[in-house]
Design a protein around this motif. Sequence first.
Motif, PDB file in Angstrom:
ATOM      1  N   GLU A  35     -30.598  58.196 -57.435  1.00  0.00           N
ATOM      2  CA  GLU A  35     -29.739  57.252 -58.152  1.00  0.00           C
ATOM      3  C   GLU A  35     -29.045  56.290 -57.202  1.00  0.00           C
ATOM      4  OE1 GLU A  35     -29.525  56.760 -61.330  1.00  0.00           O
ATOM      5  OE2 GLU A  35     -30.927  58.380 -61.819  1.00  0.00           O
TER       6      GLU A  35
ATOM      7  N   GLN B 164     -40.015  50.641 -63.541  1.00  0.00           N
ATOM      8  CA  GLN B 164     -39.223  50.223 -62.385  1.00  0.00           C
ATOM      9  C   GLN B 164     -40.110  49.656 -61.278  1.00  0.00           C
ATOM     10  OE1 GLN B 164     -36.743  53.497 -61.131  1.00  0.00           O
ATOM     11  NE2 GLN B 164     -35.895  53.797 -63.175  1.00  0.00           N
TER      12      GLN B 164
ATOM     13  N   LYS C 148     -26.332  58.466 -68.100  1.00  0.00           N
ATOM     14  CA  LYS C 148     -27.472  57.622 -67.712  1.00  0.00           C
ATOM     15  C   LYS C 148     -28.101  56.972 -68.938  1.00  0.00           C
ATOM     16  CE  LYS C 148     -31.663  57.660 -64.897  1.00  0.00           C
ATOM     17  NZ  LYS C 148     -32.546  58.471 -64.030  1.00  0.00           N
ATOM     18  N   GLN C 149     -28.169  57.718 -70.039  1.00  0.00           N
ATOM     19  CA  GLN C 149     -28.685  57.135 -71.281  1.00  0.00           C
ATOM     20  C   GLN C 149     -27.759  56.034 -71.793  1.00  0.00           C
ATOM     21  OE1 GLN C 149     -29.103  60.566 -73.823  1.00  0.00           O
ATOM     22  NE2 GLN C 149     -31.230  60.885 -73.247  1.00  0.00           N
ATOM     23  N   GLU C 150     -26.446  56.280 -71.704  1.00  0.00           N
ATOM     24  CA  GLU C 150     -25.489  55.297 -72.209  1.00  0.00           C
ATOM     25  C   GLU C 150     -25.347  54.100 -71.285  1.00  0.00           C
ATOM     26  OE1 GLU C 150     -21.956  57.544 -72.641  1.00  0.00           O
ATOM     27  OE2 GLU C 150     -22.730  58.819 -74.274  1.00  0.00           O
TER      28      GLU C 150
ATOM     29  N   ARG D  15     -22.285  53.747 -65.029  1.00  0.00           N
ATOM     30  CA  ARG D  15     -23.092  54.207 -63.907  1.00  0.00           C
ATOM     31  C   ARG D  15     -22.210  54.817 -62.808  1.00  0.00           C
ATOM     32  NH1 ARG D  15     -27.898  54.255 -61.752  1.00  0.00           N
ATOM     33  NH2 ARG D  15     -28.161  53.982 -59.510  1.00  0.00           N
TER      34      ARG D  15
ATOM     35  N   PRO E 192     -23.147  49.202 -68.452  1.00  0.00           N
ATOM     36  CA  PRO E 192     -23.418  49.398 -67.009  1.00  0.00           C
ATOM     37  C   PRO E 192     -22.262  50.041 -66.247  1.00  0.00           C
ATOM     38  CG  PRO E 192     -24.053  47.191 -67.726  1.00  0.00           C
ATOM     39  CD  PRO E 192     -23.297  47.803 -68.852  1.00  0.00           C
TER      40      PRO E 192
ATOM     41  N   ASN F 281     -27.542  52.241 -70.135  1.00  0.00           N
ATOM     42  CA  ASN F 281     -28.462  51.144 -70.445  1.00  0.00           C
ATOM     43  C   ASN F 281     -27.757  50.009 -71.169  1.00  0.00           C
ATOM     44  OD1 ASN F 281     -30.639  52.542 -69.335  1.00  0.00           O
ATOM     45  ND2 ASN F 281     -31.027  53.640 -71.250  1.00  0.00           N
ATOM     46  N   THR F 282     -26.751  50.350 -71.974  1.00  0.00           N
ATOM     47  CA  THR F 282     -25.989  49.330 -72.694  1.00  0.00           C
ATOM     48  C   THR F 282     -24.593  49.114 -72.107  1.00  0.00           C
ATOM     49  OG1 THR F 282     -25.271  51.051 -74.255  1.00  0.00           O
ATOM     50  CG2 THR F 282     -27.220  49.757 -74.848  1.00  0.00           C
TER      51      THR F 282
ATOM     52  N   LYS G  94     -39.043  40.353 -68.470  1.00  0.00           N
ATOM     53  CA  LYS G  94     -39.723  41.343 -69.299  1.00  0.00           C
ATOM     54  C   LYS G  94     -41.193  40.973 -69.504  1.00  0.00           C
ATOM     55  CE  LYS G  94     -37.352  43.362 -72.443  1.00  0.00           C
ATOM     56  NZ  LYS G  94     -36.581  43.720 -73.658  1.00  0.00           N
TER      57      LYS G  94
ATOM     58  N   ALA H  91     -40.607  55.489 -67.213  1.00  0.00           N
ATOM     59  CA  ALA H  91     -39.477  54.809 -66.571  1.00  0.00           C
ATOM     60  C   ALA H  91     -39.799  54.427 -65.129  1.00  0.00           C
ATOM     61  CB  ALA H  91     -38.244  55.709 -66.625  1.00  0.00           C
TER      62      ALA H  91
END
Length: 615
Positions: free
Chosen positions: A188, A272, A130-132, A140, A137, A134-135, A297, A268
Amino acid sequence: MAAERQGSGGGRGGAAVAAGGGGGAEENKENERPAGPQPGGLGDSLGLEILQIVKESQQQHGLRHGDFQRYRGYCSRRLRRLRKTLNFKMGNRHKFTGKKVTEEILSDNRYLLLILMDAERAWSYAMQLKQEANTEPRKRFHLLSRLRKAVKHAEELERLCESNRVDAKTKLEAQAYMAYLTGMLRFEHQEWKAAMEAFNKCKTIYEKLANAFTEEQAVLYNQRVEEISPNIRYCAYNIGDQSAMNELMQMRLRSGGTEGLLAEKLEALITQTRAKQAATMSEVEWRGRTVPVKIDKVRIFLLGLADNEAAIAQAENEETKERLFESLLSECRDAIQAVREDLKPDQKQREHSLENDSGKVSNIQYLHSYLTYIKLSTAIKRNESMAKSLQKALLQQQRSEEDGKRTPRPQDLIRLYDIILQNLVELTQLPGLEEDKNFQKEIGLKTLVYKAYRCFFIAQSYVLVKKWSEALVLYERVLKYAREVQSGAGAYTNSLKELPDVQDLITQVNAEKYSLQAAAILDANDTHETESPSQVKDGKPLSERFETFCLDPSLVSKQVSLVHFPPGFQPIPCKPLFFDLALNHVAFPPLEDKVEQKAKSGLTGYIKGIFGFKS
């Protein structure tokens, strides 16, 4: 699957080396765990402190710092040690043979621990992905696969705990653990209703367990309830409960200055929620000009601005307020960076619009100015809040000295006001606001207010070193600035409400002036009393003050000053210089006859000399 099978193989040489160094003590501890009754016996029931084991393992092996990969490695090593201790190996190093824990072999609570570690390993791998994600996709999909694996292991644990050999507390904890992992999987998948039901089931079980045991044992269960509460509120918001967002903000405010998984989860979830609301926001109005907002953003940041400011105003202590200020500034910097990236390709278009609109900046540039204004204004409020807390500490200075703590000084406040004044200078230089006279006048008045406070604390620092004249001049300067603010604040009273009160400063300065004059007179009297001839030391050695009586304690010390050593240089006369002045008045004898005789001897004399003839 390959990663988990590598950890599950009991006879793999390389993995055994990795587990040998740091896991020896843990292996011994696990071997000493009391075993349950034999199959079919009527002894004591099997029990396992599921939540306690999970929490202790997570805190000791990486999750205190959010390192899920380290925790996953720990779970694999512990699984290998458990299989070796229980002789429950999955084949050998050449062939994998799957085994399942069944109710028939459930004679030791470590069989339950084996299933629990399987679930924890899969869950930690999912959180790492889940941390990875972010960069990357694509990860997932792997994340959801690992979560499903964790839920499968939790279901197996719950099924085994339904046996009559397991005590009631372990059964409840297994059900709560199963509900927690199911809720995470549904969360999730964005199946909000199913996730909310699972989380509520988990919360209900832990609340009942907390009420059934002592306060010391209930702390762990209450912590887990606090962890899942934000997820429940977020699910409720997505289902349609509009009040859930406010409750999330209140949870973040109640969390105070804490850090870790709960604080990160709250941030987080709030982000969201704002992202979902940002789809309806299209423009923003500032100082009479409406600007379209197309960057997601920036929309998220502007939507949460009012909530963040309200949370700061409601903060109960300075630590919480400082953390919220830092969070708001960080979000603002990210929004400004997003606008800057859009400004770069728009450079030529902005220059063209400047020519056509007679100096009017483009919408994207004006949005950048607005965000910069928010950032600088927030920084000013944060520094002002810090200055107020330091002023309170200065008033309690005497008590702090008695406690042996570091005492705040006026110099600390001077630095804060210097930063505030620098931020105000940057505000006046924002593109699009150079011609806004009201804005420039408002910033000018704020600058005078903070200059007055800066001068006041500079004067305070001079008072501490007994420089009375300099302090008095600075107090007069403070009064000058304060009167300028009062004379020019007529139409800007509303914008100056949030600033420190100038009238209070004037009253304080007048009182300080009288106190300063009295202290200066007393200090002058003390100086005259101490400068008596019998007590003054002028720094001269003893050899130069034989005729003057002086009490000098240094004469009986090891550093007595008797003479100057080495001695100083003294002037001496130089070597005389002699000049011959009589030469100009000497009359030399005539030499004309010798000059003529020499002139006669020419070629003839030369020839005679060759042939030896003499005259």
